[in-house]
Design a protein around this motif. Sequence first.
Motif, mmCIF file in Angstrom:
data_model
loop_
_atom_site.group_PDB
_atom_site.id
_atom_site.type_symbol
_atom_site.label_atom_id
_atom_site.label_comp_id
_atom_site.label_asym_id
_atom_site.label_seq_id
_atom_site.Cartn_x
_atom_site.Cartn_y
_atom_site.Cartn_z
ATOM 1 N N LEU A 1 1.774 -10.721 -0.771
ATOM 2 C CA LEU A 1 1.743 -9.543 -1.645
ATOM 3 C C LEU A 1 0.399 -8.828 -1.520
ATOM 4 C CD1 LEU A 1 2.935 -7.738 -3.827
ATOM 5 C CD2 LEU A 1 2.126 -9.380 -5.521
ATOM 6 N N ARG A 2 -0.696 -9.598 -1.527
ATOM 7 C CA ARG A 2 -2.028 -9.001 -1.398
ATOM 8 C C ARG A 2 -2.156 -8.259 -0.074
ATOM 9 N NH1 ARG A 2 -6.566 -9.526 1.084
ATOM 10 N NH2 ARG A 2 -5.996 -11.403 2.217
ATOM 11 N N LEU A 3 -1.652 -8.855 0.992
ATOM 12 C CA LEU A 3 -1.731 -8.210 2.306
ATOM 13 C C LEU A 3 -0.854 -6.960 2.387
ATOM 14 C CD1 LEU A 3 -1.796 -11.374 4.575
ATOM 15 C CD2 LEU A 3 -3.682 -9.795 4.131
ATOM 16 N N ARG A 4 0.302 -6.998 1.739
ATOM 17 C CA ARG A 4 1.162 -5.808 1.717
ATOM 18 C C ARG A 4 0.461 -4.647 1.010
ATOM 19 N NH1 ARG A 4 7.309 -6.740 1.766
ATOM 20 N NH2 ARG A 4 7.497 -8.847 2.560
ATOM 21 N N LYS A 5 -0.192 -4.959 -0.115
ATOM 22 C CA LYS A 5 -0.910 -3.918 -0.852
ATOM 23 C C LYS A 5 -2.076 -3.389 -0.023
ATOM 24 C CE LYS A 5 0.268 -5.434 -5.516
ATOM 25 N NZ LYS A 5 -0.226 -5.978 -6.782
ATOM 26 N N GLU A 6 -2.779 -4.293 0.634
ATOM 27 C CA GLU A 6 -3.910 -3.894 1.479
ATOM 28 C C GLU A 6 -3.437 -3.022 2.640
ATOM 29 O OE1 GLU A 6 -6.927 -6.286 4.346
ATOM 30 O OE2 GLU A 6 -6.678 -7.102 2.318
ATOM 31 N N LEU A 7 -2.313 -3.379 3.238
ATOM 32 C CA LEU A 7 -1.756 -2.580 4.331
ATOM 33 C C LEU A 7 -1.355 -1.196 3.842
ATOM 34 C CD1 LEU A 7 -0.753 -2.273 7.242
ATOM 35 C CD2 LEU A 7 1.401 -3.319 6.508
ATOM 36 N N GLU A 8 -0.734 -1.127 2.683
ATOM 37 C CA GLU A 8 -0.318 0.166 2.126
ATOM 38 C C GLU A 8 -1.532 1.054 1.882
ATOM 39 O OE1 GLU A 8 2.179 3.095 1.190
ATOM 40 O OE2 GLU A 8 2.819 1.120 1.891
ATOM 41 N N GLU A 9 -2.605 0.471 1.351
ATOM 42 C CA GLU A 9 -3.835 1.224 1.112
ATOM 43 C C GLU A 9 -4.436 1.711 2.428
ATOM 44 O OE1 GLU A 9 -6.602 3.185 -1.041
ATOM 45 O OE2 GLU A 9 -4.882 2.119 -1.854
ATOM 46 N N ALA A 10 -4.428 0.860 3.442
ATOM 47 C CA ALA A 10 -4.960 1.240 4.754
ATOM 48 C C ALA A 10 -4.136 2.376 5.369
ATOM 49 C CB ALA A 10 -4.988 0.038 5.688
ATOM 50 N N LYS A 11 -2.818 2.337 5.178
ATOM 51 C CA LYS A 11 -1.963 3.411 5.684
ATOM 52 C C LYS A 11 -2.302 4.738 5.003
ATOM 53 C CE LYS A 11 2.097 0.755 7.091
ATOM 54 N NZ LYS A 11 3.524 0.481 6.813
ATOM 55 N N LYS A 12 -2.529 4.687 3.689
ATOM 56 C CA LYS A 12 -2.881 5.905 2.954
ATOM 57 C C LYS A 12 -4.221 6.454 3.435
ATOM 58 C CE LYS A 12 -0.442 4.722 -1.312
ATOM 59 N NZ LYS A 12 -0.613 4.335 -2.717
ATOM 60 N N GLU A 13 -5.194 5.553 3.614
ATOM 61 C CA GLU A 13 -6.506 5.980 4.095
ATOM 62 C C GLU A 13 -6.407 6.567 5.498
ATOM 63 O OE1 GLU A 13 -9.059 2.584 3.794
ATOM 64 O OE2 GLU A 13 -9.059 2.627 1.613
ATOM 65 N N ASN A 14 -5.599 5.951 6.342
ATOM 66 C CA ASN A 14 -5.419 6.434 7.708
ATOM 67 C C ASN A 14 -4.811 7.836 7.711
ATOM 68 O OD1 ASN A 14 -5.519 6.272 10.504
ATOM 69 N ND2 ASN A 14 -3.515 5.274 10.654
ATOM 70 N N LEU A 15 -3.810 8.055 6.880
ATOM 71 C CA LEU A 15 -3.178 9.368 6.789
ATOM 72 C C LEU A 15 -4.190 10.412 6.314
ATOM 73 C CD1 LEU A 15 -0.624 11.089 6.954
ATOM 74 C CD2 LEU A 15 -0.102 10.382 4.612
ATOM 75 N N PHE A 16 -4.999 10.055 5.305
ATOM 76 C CA PHE A 16 -6.027 10.960 4.809
ATOM 77 C C PHE A 16 -7.019 11.320 5.924
ATOM 78 C CE2 PHE A 16 -10.317 11.509 3.115
ATOM 79 C CZ PHE A 16 -10.129 12.647 2.345
ATOM 80 N N LEU A 17 -7.456 10.313 6.661
ATOM 81 C CA LEU A 17 -8.419 10.553 7.740
ATOM 82 C C LEU A 17 -7.831 11.432 8.841
ATOM 83 C CD1 LEU A 17 -10.082 7.044 7.940
ATOM 84 C CD2 LEU A 17 -11.095 9.148 7.047
ATOM 85 N N LYS A 18 -6.558 11.243 9.139
ATOM 86 C CA LYS A 18 -5.910 12.098 10.147
ATOM 87 C C LYS A 18 -5.889 13.557 9.676
ATOM 88 C CE LYS A 18 -2.794 8.758 12.297
ATOM 89 N NZ LYS A 18 -1.385 8.367 12.486
ATOM 90 N N LYS A 19 -5.562 13.743 8.407
ATOM 91 C CA LYS A 19 -5.528 15.100 7.864
ATOM 92 C C LYS A 19 -6.927 15.709 7.837
ATOM 93 C CE LYS A 19 -1.395 14.589 5.021
ATOM 94 N NZ LYS A 19 -0.839 14.591 3.663
#
Length: 98
Positions: free
Chosen positions: A70-88
């Motif tokens: 569960l902790r890793l899933r949440k961490e992955l979701e946060e990393a995906k959001k950060e990655n999308l922000f950085l791409k934008k």
Amino acid sequence: MPQSYTSEFKKKIVRLHLEEGRTYNSITAEYGVSKASISKWCREFSEECQEKAIKNPDTTNEMDLMKENLRLRKELEEAKKENLFLKKAAAFFAKEID
């Protein structure tokens, strides 16, 4: 007469709560199981895992694995959001340079 559930079903419900982070309310709405039952099954599962850990302390118990998942899933979701922000942001600044 009380509803009878298989151990596989109970474990699935516990896994939904502990591993996927589902709330009691969402599980209750989807499966029609009471919050009290879910809470009881989670407590029983936790106690069972603790007993196994006491008997064999060298093994990682299933409860810890579910929580880590569960902790890793949440961490992955946060990393995906950060990655999308950085791409934008990169696309925005690339337009500014042109």
